[in-house]
Design a protein around this motif. Sequence first.
Motif, short mmCIF file in Angstrom:
data_model
loop_
_atom_site.label_atom_id
_atom_site.label_comp_id
_atom_site.label_asym_id
_atom_site.label_seq_id
_atom_site.Cartn_x
_atom_site.Cartn_y
_atom_site.Cartn_z
N PRO A 1 35.06 53.38 50.39
CA PRO A 1 34.99 54.45 49.30
C PRO A 1 35.97 54.47 48.23
O PRO A 1 36.93 53.96 48.22
CB PRO A 1 35.17 56.01 50.15
CG PRO A 1 34.96 55.59 51.54
CD PRO A 1 35.04 53.91 51.80
N GLY A 2 35.56 54.93 47.03
CA GLY A 2 36.50 54.94 45.68
C GLY A 2 36.63 53.65 45.13
O GLY A 2 37.76 53.65 44.03
N VAL A 3 35.86 52.82 45.31
CA VAL A 3 36.31 51.19 44.56
C VAL A 3 35.29 50.85 43.85
O VAL A 3 35.16 49.82 43.29
CB VAL A 3 36.73 50.36 45.70
CG1 VAL A 3 37.96 50.71 46.59
CG2 VAL A 3 35.49 49.92 46.67
N VAL A 4 34.05 51.53 43.60
CA VAL A 4 33.04 51.12 42.69
C VAL A 4 33.50 50.43 41.35
O VAL A 4 32.84 49.31 41.06
CB VAL A 4 31.92 52.27 42.61
CG1 VAL A 4 30.75 51.54 41.88
CG2 VAL A 4 31.38 52.73 43.82
N ALA A 5 34.13 51.38 40.69
CA ALA A 5 34.47 50.84 39.49
C ALA A 5 35.39 49.63 39.47
O ALA A 5 35.02 48.64 38.48
CB ALA A 5 35.25 51.95 38.77
N GLU A 6 36.38 49.48 40.63
CA GLU A 6 37.02 48.05 40.46
C GLU A 6 36.01 47.13 40.97
O GLU A 6 36.41 45.90 40.60
CB GLU A 6 38.16 48.46 41.54
CG GLU A 6 39.01 47.20 41.71
CD GLU A 6 39.84 46.84 40.33
OE1 GLU A 6 40.33 45.75 40.21
OE2 GLU A 6 39.99 47.70 39.47
N TYR A 7 35.23 47.19 41.77
CA TYR A 7 34.48 46.16 42.38
C TYR A 7 33.55 45.74 41.33
O TYR A 7 33.31 44.59 40.90
CB TYR A 7 33.38 46.61 43.40
CG TYR A 7 32.40 45.76 44.13
CD1 TYR A 7 32.86 44.93 45.06
CD2 TYR A 7 31.23 45.56 43.55
CE1 TYR A 7 31.80 43.73 45.58
CE2 TYR A 7 30.40 44.54 43.88
CZ TYR A 7 30.39 43.78 45.06
OH TYR A 7 29.91 42.91 45.47
N LYS A 8 32.84 46.58 40.46
CA LYS A 8 32.38 46.30 39.27
C LYS A 8 33.13 45.37 38.10
O LYS A 8 32.87 44.32 37.70
CB LYS A 8 31.62 47.33 38.42
CG LYS A 8 30.69 46.92 37.41
CD LYS A 8 30.05 48.13 36.71
CE LYS A 8 29.03 47.77 35.58
NZ LYS A 8 29.28 46.59 34.74
N LYS A 9 34.22 45.70 37.97
CA LYS A 9 35.30 45.17 36.91
C LYS A 9 35.70 43.74 37.33
O LYS A 9 35.58 42.83 36.76
CB LYS A 9 36.78 46.16 37.07
CG LYS A 9 37.59 45.52 36.08
CD LYS A 9 38.87 46.32 36.38
CE LYS A 9 40.01 45.66 35.23
NZ LYS A 9 40.73 44.55 36.01
N ARG A 10 35.90 43.43 38.73
CA ARG A 10 36.21 42.21 39.40
C ARG A 10 35.00 41.32 38.97
O ARG A 10 35.31 40.21 38.55
CB ARG A 10 36.63 42.24 40.78
CG ARG A 10 38.06 42.91 40.56
CD ARG A 10 38.56 43.04 42.24
NE ARG A 10 39.75 43.89 42.29
CZ ARG A 10 40.58 44.02 43.14
NH1 ARG A 10 40.29 43.12 44.34
NH2 ARG A 10 41.72 44.71 43.30
N HIS A 11 33.85 41.86 39.23
CA HIS A 11 32.64 40.94 39.03
C HIS A 11 32.42 40.86 37.55
O HIS A 11 31.87 39.76 37.36
CB HIS A 11 31.40 41.48 39.80
CG HIS A 11 31.46 41.32 41.26
ND1 HIS A 11 32.31 41.97 42.03
CD2 HIS A 11 30.75 40.26 41.87
CE1 HIS A 11 32.06 41.33 43.34
NE2 HIS A 11 31.07 40.56 43.27
N ASP A 12 32.61 41.77 36.67
CA ASP A 12 32.44 41.48 35.35
C ASP A 12 33.47 40.44 34.97
O ASP A 12 33.19 39.87 33.88
CB ASP A 12 32.84 42.96 34.54
CG ASP A 12 31.76 43.92 34.77
OD1 ASP A 12 30.48 43.52 35.03
OD2 ASP A 12 31.95 45.07 34.38
N GLU A 13 34.34 40.19 35.35
CA GLU A 13 35.41 39.26 35.17
C GLU A 13 35.45 37.89 36.10
O GLU A 13 36.48 37.46 36.28
CB GLU A 13 36.94 40.03 35.19
CG GLU A 13 37.10 41.17 34.31
CD GLU A 13 38.30 41.88 34.05
OE1 GLU A 13 39.13 41.87 35.40
OE2 GLU A 13 38.47 42.85 33.70
N LEU A 14 34.19 37.80 36.63
CA LEU A 14 34.16 36.64 37.48
C LEU A 14 35.00 35.44 37.19
O LEU A 14 34.80 35.03 35.74
CB LEU A 14 32.82 36.14 37.67
CG LEU A 14 32.43 35.35 38.76
CD1 LEU A 14 32.73 36.06 40.33
CD2 LEU A 14 31.01 34.75 38.49
N TRP A 15 35.64 34.83 37.90
CA TRP A 15 36.41 33.36 37.79
C TRP A 15 35.77 32.35 37.29
O TRP A 15 34.60 32.21 37.94
CB TRP A 15 37.50 33.15 38.74
CG TRP A 15 38.32 34.36 39.20
CD1 TRP A 15 38.71 35.24 38.59
CD2 TRP A 15 38.67 34.30 40.57
NE1 TRP A 15 39.52 36.06 39.51
CE2 TRP A 15 39.74 35.34 40.63
CE3 TRP A 15 38.67 33.45 41.76
CZ2 TRP A 15 40.16 35.86 41.81
CZ3 TRP A 15 39.23 33.89 42.92
CH2 TRP A 15 40.18 34.98 42.94
#
Length: 107
Positions: free
Chosen positions: A14-28
Amino acid sequence: MSDEIRAFKMQLKPGVVAEYKKRHDELWPELAEALRGAGIHDYSIFLDESTLSLFAVLKLKPGYPIDDLPTLPVMRRWWDYMAPLMEVEPDNKPRQWDLPSVFHFAG
């Protein structure tokens, strides 16, 4: 030989949707290269917002070493990076539930 399609579920905390999306948007870039090197050429993850379940679908080129992907250092670092956001195994690999195909339309 045609592509192999794999589908599976994962689970967010719970509470991590935005961070999950952000990290994938910035995929290494080095992770993207590892995915391509493993034969993955099309990979999508969808979110069920009511349950925080993730639904992933990927297409694999035949004859590539997908089974080697979990042994790569970049993959291990990614799992460690994502572990606070998801349900994971003891080695930080995301918990996955394979989903069998019940219908496919290719028109």
